[in-house]
Design an enzyme around this catalytic site. Sequence first.
Site, short mmCIF file in Angstrom:
data_model
loop_
_atom_site.label_atom_id
_atom_site.label_comp_id
_atom_site.label_asym_id
_atom_site.label_seq_id
_atom_site.Cartn_x
_atom_site.Cartn_y
_atom_site.Cartn_z
N CYS A 96 1.14 -7.03 -3.90
CA CYS A 96 2.54 -6.22 -3.34
C CYS A 96 3.25 -6.12 -4.47
CB CYS A 96 3.03 -7.34 -2.42
SG CYS A 96 4.70 -7.12 -1.80
N HIS A 138 0.59 -4.53 6.68
CA HIS A 138 1.03 -5.10 5.25
C HIS A 138 2.86 -4.85 5.55
CE1 HIS A 138 1.43 -6.48 0.74
NE2 HIS A 138 2.40 -5.56 1.11
N GLU A 139 2.91 -3.41 5.64
CA GLU A 139 4.53 -3.08 5.40
C GLU A 139 4.99 -3.51 6.80
OE1 GLU A 139 5.41 -2.05 2.54
OE2 GLU A 139 3.32 -1.71 1.93
N HIS A 142 6.41 -6.74 6.13
CA HIS A 142 7.60 -6.75 5.48
C HIS A 142 9.01 -6.77 6.27
CE1 HIS A 142 6.53 -7.17 1.18
NE2 HIS A 142 5.90 -6.37 1.52
#
Length: 176
Positions: A96, A138-139, A142
């Site tokens: 990351c 993954h994004e 966030h």
Amino acid sequence: MEKLEIANLSIIKYPDPRLRQRCRAIERFDSSLADLAGRMLTLMREGGGVGLAAPQLGLLVPLFVCNTTGEPEDDEVYVNPVLDGLSGTVEAEEGCLCLPGVVGPITRAQECVIRAVDLQGNPIERSGEDLKARVWQHETDHLDGRLIIDRMSPAAKIANRRAIKHLEQQFNSIDG
């Protein structure tokens, strides 16, 4: 979106508390949103990443950019994304841009569907698998205040202990 100095935005590092906050939906689509997405694509490329979410710049807006091929025509921008249809599981190394030096095996769905809107507010629905599905997950993490270290096994956390401690010390020396 409020007016920001887009050119001054940079990637923030763990353990900045903004990385742990959930985003609120974007309801206004204007040129500042497109400017932000452009800056994010630049920062993603400069950092050698394949995705970047607005919270990684300290902005609590549900927007991320990605590009899994490195070809400019494959740039993707997603606003207010929601993932659905997650299926299969696969483990792969993940890093990351907010956690430099931290990598580890992360288990994610192998396939998923993303529903979002584009920079003009038009609906998007796409299916992805493997790397593309991993980046979307993954994004999207966030946008919910979740980081890869939250998904790591205890062994992977131990393996990354020194790098995580270093980031914490750097942050505390700048912040405090």
